[in-house]
Design an enzyme around this catalytic site. Sequence first.
Site, PDB file in Angstrom:
ATOM      1  N   GLU A  80       0.829  -1.203   0.000  1.00 29.29           N
ATOM      2  CA  GLU A  80       0.000   0.000   0.000  1.00 29.29           C
ATOM      3  C   GLU A  80       0.866   1.256   0.000  1.00 29.29           C
ATOM      4  O   GLU A  80       1.867   1.335   0.680  1.00 29.29           O
ATOM      5  CB  GLU A  80      -0.901   0.023   1.243  1.00 29.29           C
ATOM      6  CG  GLU A  80      -1.892  -1.122   1.305  1.00 29.29           C
ATOM      7  CD  GLU A  80      -2.961  -1.044   0.212  1.00 29.29           C
ATOM      8  OE1 GLU A  80      -3.096   0.025  -0.415  1.00 29.29           O
ATOM      9  OE2 GLU A  80      -3.645  -2.065  -0.005  1.00 29.29           O
ATOM     10  N   CYS A 142      -7.456  -2.301   8.058  1.00 27.60           N
ATOM     11  CA  CYS A 142      -6.084  -2.309   7.543  1.00 27.60           C
ATOM     12  C   CYS A 142      -5.577  -0.875   7.403  1.00 27.60           C
ATOM     13  O   CYS A 142      -4.466  -0.543   7.822  1.00 27.60           O
ATOM     14  CB  CYS A 142      -6.022  -3.062   6.214  1.00 27.60           C
ATOM     15  SG  CYS A 142      -6.371  -4.822   6.440  1.00 27.60           S
ATOM     16  N   HIS A 166      -1.380  -5.689   1.460  1.00 27.46           N
ATOM     17  CA  HIS A 166      -2.552  -6.560   1.337  1.00 27.46           C
ATOM     18  C   HIS A 166      -2.192  -7.787   0.499  1.00 27.46           C
ATOM     19  O   HIS A 166      -1.479  -7.671  -0.498  1.00 27.46           O
ATOM     20  CB  HIS A 166      -3.699  -5.818   0.631  1.00 27.46           C
ATOM     21  CG  HIS A 166      -4.643  -5.147   1.575  1.00 27.46           C
ATOM     22  ND1 HIS A 166      -4.764  -3.781   1.651  1.00 27.46           N
ATOM     23  CD2 HIS A 166      -5.530  -5.662   2.493  1.00 27.46           C
ATOM     24  CE1 HIS A 166      -5.692  -3.476   2.571  1.00 27.46           C
ATOM     25  NE2 HIS A 166      -6.151  -4.587   3.095  1.00 27.46           N
TER      26      HIS A 166
END
Length: 204
Positions: A80, A142, A166
């Site tokens: 991310e 998350c 992820h």
Amino acid sequence: MNRLLLTGFEPFLGHRHNPTESIVREMDEEVVGGYEIIGRVLPVDYKHAAERLLTYVEECKPSAIIMLGLAADRTKITPERIAINVNDSVEDNNGNAPEDEPIVPGGPAAYFSTLPIKRMTDALLENGIPAEISNTAGTYLCNNVMYSVLHVLEQNNIDTPAGFVHVPPTFEMTLHHSAHTGFPFHSIRDSIRIMINTIAEAKV
Ligand code: PCA
């Protein structure tokens, strides 16, 4: 030896498994890229996840932090890029479903990952593992833990590299859902080792 805090999450939203839970349990105490891995599982609970994670950070004083979570609809490993200051989602495992709520009232809108996400993605691709940078970690747990950790590190001028990755579901999890095929569990686990080695090399 330097420590790397590796966190995963318990199952949530009807998923019977969360591969990130199995990965962090398996990799706990493993040595990768010169780091001793400290593997910990977080609850899918807005009230406790970040708090628990920050306790682990205090306890283990890691030299790097990788947080892992399942993205059941993704087909690649996705480091991310950014975490945003909002909780807005369906229910967590304790029935909390926040709407448009700041994670840190008055906090910055967003934080960038401080992991070498380009190099990590390139290393995965070089090793034949489908990967790409993601530009949204969502607005669920998350994103919440990623934002919370980066905020605390920034506030305390701590330059420990930290970020979120992820992972897609496993083969087994997608057996009965034909939309797309998951990853073999061992490939997800290998991808974590590859990313850790990349972080270790990036520090030299
Ligand atoms: N994935 C969820 C929360 C826990 C997990 O593994 C998310 O993407 O926010």
